[in-house]
Design a protein around this motif. Structure first.
Motif, PDB file in Angstrom:
ATOM      1  N   LYS A 171       8.294   7.442   9.687  1.00  0.00           N
ATOM      2  CA  LYS A 171       7.317   8.035   8.774  1.00  0.00           C
ATOM      3  C   LYS A 171       6.520   6.983   7.991  1.00  0.00           C
ATOM      4  CE  LYS A 171       9.963  12.298   8.158  1.00  0.00           C
ATOM      5  NZ  LYS A 171      10.561  13.271   7.203  1.00  0.00           N
ATOM      6  N   ILE A 172       7.172   5.875   7.643  1.00  0.00           N
ATOM      7  CA  ILE A 172       6.521   4.854   6.819  1.00  0.00           C
ATOM      8  C   ILE A 172       5.778   3.819   7.670  1.00  0.00           C
ATOM      9  CG2 ILE A 172       6.889   3.016   5.119  1.00  0.00           C
ATOM     10  CD1 ILE A 172       7.357   5.856   4.061  1.00  0.00           C
ATOM     11  N   GLU A 211       5.924  12.628  -4.669  1.00  0.00           N
ATOM     12  CA  GLU A 211       4.863  12.403  -3.688  1.00  0.00           C
ATOM     13  C   GLU A 211       4.918  10.960  -3.207  1.00  0.00           C
ATOM     14  OE1 GLU A 211       1.343  13.419  -5.782  1.00  0.00           O
ATOM     15  OE2 GLU A 211       1.547  15.574  -5.416  1.00  0.00           O
ATOM     16  N   VAL A 212       4.770  10.774  -1.901  1.00  0.00           N
ATOM     17  CA  VAL A 212       4.785   9.446  -1.290  1.00  0.00           C
ATOM     18  C   VAL A 212       3.512   9.289  -0.458  1.00  0.00           C
ATOM     19  CG1 VAL A 212       5.983   7.892   0.314  1.00  0.00           C
ATOM     20  CG2 VAL A 212       7.309   9.384  -1.211  1.00  0.00           C
ATOM     21  N   THR A 213       2.851   8.154  -0.611  1.00  0.00           N
ATOM     22  CA  THR A 213       1.664   7.874   0.190  1.00  0.00           C
ATOM     23  C   THR A 213       1.698   6.434   0.672  1.00  0.00           C
ATOM     24  OG1 THR A 213       0.305   7.156  -1.700  1.00  0.00           O
ATOM     25  CG2 THR A 213       0.253   9.509  -1.131  1.00  0.00           C
ATOM     26  N   ARG A 214       1.094   6.201   1.819  1.00  0.00           N
ATOM     27  CA  ARG A 214       0.875   4.830   2.286  1.00  0.00           C
ATOM     28  C   ARG A 214      -0.581   4.718   2.723  1.00  0.00           C
ATOM     29  NH1 ARG A 214       3.782   0.726   6.700  1.00  0.00           N
ATOM     30  NH2 ARG A 214       2.413  -1.002   6.099  1.00  0.00           N
ATOM     31  N   GLY A 215      -1.279   3.785   2.122  1.00  0.00           N
ATOM     32  CA  GLY A 215      -2.700   3.627   2.407  1.00  0.00           C
ATOM     33  C   GLY A 215      -3.482   4.875   2.077  1.00  0.00           C
ATOM     34  N   GLY A 216      -3.010   5.635   1.093  1.00  0.00           N
ATOM     35  CA  GLY A 216      -3.690   6.859   0.687  1.00  0.00           C
ATOM     36  C   GLY A 216      -3.332   8.078   1.510  1.00  0.00           C
ATOM     37  N   VAL A 217      -2.523   7.905   2.553  1.00  0.00           N
ATOM     38  CA  VAL A 217      -2.119   9.022   3.416  1.00  0.00           C
ATOM     39  C   VAL A 217      -0.776   9.576   2.955  1.00  0.00           C
ATOM     40  CG1 VAL A 217      -1.560   9.727   5.764  1.00  0.00           C
ATOM     41  CG2 VAL A 217      -3.358   8.030   5.370  1.00  0.00           C
ATOM     42  N   ASP A 227       0.818  -1.216   0.000  1.00  0.00           N
ATOM     43  CA  ASP A 227       0.000   0.000   0.000  1.00  0.00           C
ATOM     44  C   ASP A 227       0.851   1.265   0.000  1.00  0.00           C
ATOM     45  OD1 ASP A 227       1.018  -0.201   2.551  1.00  0.00           O
ATOM     46  OD2 ASP A 227      -0.874   0.191   3.580  1.00  0.00           O
ATOM     47  N   LEU A 228       2.155   1.102  -0.277  1.00  0.00           N
ATOM     48  CA  LEU A 228       3.083   2.230  -0.337  1.00  0.00           C
ATOM     49  C   LEU A 228       3.348   2.615  -1.782  1.00  0.00           C
ATOM     50  CD1 LEU A 228       5.091   4.110   1.247  1.00  0.00           C
ATOM     51  CD2 LEU A 228       6.797   2.286   0.938  1.00  0.00           C
ATOM     52  N   THR A 229       3.203   3.889  -2.109  1.00  0.00           N
ATOM     53  CA  THR A 229       3.457   4.359  -3.470  1.00  0.00           C
ATOM     54  C   THR A 229       4.412   5.543  -3.439  1.00  0.00           C
ATOM     55  OG1 THR A 229       1.553   5.874  -3.472  1.00  0.00           O
ATOM     56  CG2 THR A 229       1.180   3.627  -4.272  1.00  0.00           C
ATOM     57  N   LEU A 230       5.224   5.633  -4.492  1.00  0.00           N
ATOM     58  CA  LEU A 230       6.188   6.723  -4.628  1.00  0.00           C
ATOM     59  C   LEU A 230       6.177   7.188  -6.072  1.00  0.00           C
ATOM     60  CD1 LEU A 230       9.789   6.952  -3.209  1.00  0.00           C
ATOM     61  CD2 LEU A 230       9.419   7.201  -5.674  1.00  0.00           C
ATOM     62  N   ASP A 231       5.915   8.456  -6.289  1.00  0.00           N
ATOM     63  CA  ASP A 231       5.926   9.040  -7.627  1.00  0.00           C
ATOM     64  C   ASP A 231       7.284   9.692  -7.853  1.00  0.00           C
ATOM     65  OD1 ASP A 231       5.621  10.809  -9.881  1.00  0.00           O
ATOM     66  OD2 ASP A 231       3.454  10.562  -9.671  1.00  0.00           O
TER      67      ASP A 231
END
Length: 256
Positions: A233-234, A173-179, A164-168
């Motif tokens: 943070k993660i 931009e970094v999000t985990r679970g949409g946060v 559920d971790l994304t990095l653009d």
């Protein structure tokens, strides 16, 4: 023996005359190739030829070993014999696809009938060569698959996703679970390196070389420091994704 090439060195000649871009991954590490063939002498010869290309190679002689290697090694391309002692290569491909959905697969087959070639491609194979084959042909076809895979990844955008971790990579931009998660520049580069190598243990020396681009000498604890920053943070309040392998390094994998 089912190979018609003279030597592994000759197989690599074409690459050395031209570009070697296919030898490296986007993070600068060597392309990883998994060779699956139960004929030990052939697997060894193929592995030697591919190492001449500058690639990192792991081999497996049966389906069970191949699956374990796929999970641990996370290859960029797979060279797969259709006939294995414990499982049909076409069936094994399905298991490999579930483990590594986008990995390109080159089939090795002793059958040259049209229906056999169609069966291999229909099962999900990207290309195939028929025995007897030349090492030069295998190398050329693998390089072609890697180029097409790299192009496809470039077209798919700059988004890295692990669980559920994304990095653009473009917008940072970094999000985990949409946060949304705010990272410093160094934290971002460290996370990007980890996400480009999911489930792979990365040593402190590798991280220093790729993230900081030079050796900190006695200050290798800077890696520990920034890993701790990332964890806060993660992983804070969530299932942990960043793991320590004592004496080996760190890896990132989806949370439980």
């Amino acid at each position: 023996m089912t190979v018609t090439s003279t030597t592994p060195a000759r197989a690599a000649t074409g690459a050395r005359r031209g570009t070697r871009a296919e030898s490296r991954r986007t993070d600068g590490t060597a392309v990883r190739v998994l060779v699956v063939d139960d004929e030990a002498s052939l697997a060894e010869l193929l592995s030697l030829a591919l190492r001449y290309e500058g690639w990192t190679v792991r081999s497996a002689g049966d389906g069970a070993t191949a699956l374990r290697a796929a999970r641990e090694f996370r290859p960029d391309v797979v060279l797969l014999d259709v006939t294995l002692p414990d499982v049909d290569g076409l069936s094994l491909l399905g298991s490999l696809r579930r483990e590594l959905p986008g990995v390109p697969v080159l089939f090795l087959t002793a059958k040259d009938a049209v229906e056999d070639r169609i069966a291999g491609l229909t099962a999900g194979g990207d290309d195939q060569v028929t025995k007897p084959f030349s090492l030069e042909e295998v190398v050329a076809r693998l390089r072609g698959l890697i180029r097409r895979s790299d192009a496809a990844q470039a077209r798919s955008g700059s988004l890295l996703t692990v669980g559920d971790l994304t990095l653009d990579e473009d917008s940072h931009e970094v999000t985990r679970g949409g946060v949304s998660i705010h990272l410093t520049a160094t934290e971002f580069e460290l996370l990007r390196y980890l996400m480009r190598n999911p489930r792979r243990v990365l040593s402190k020396a590798q991280i220093l070389d790729r993230v900081w681009s030079y050796d900190f000498g006695g200050q290798a604890n800077v890696v520990e420091l920034y890993i701790s920053y990332l964890r806060r943070k993660i992983d804070a309040g969530r299932s942990p994704m960043i793991h320590t392998r004592r004496g080996a390094g760190y890896l990132l994998k989806p949370g439980e």
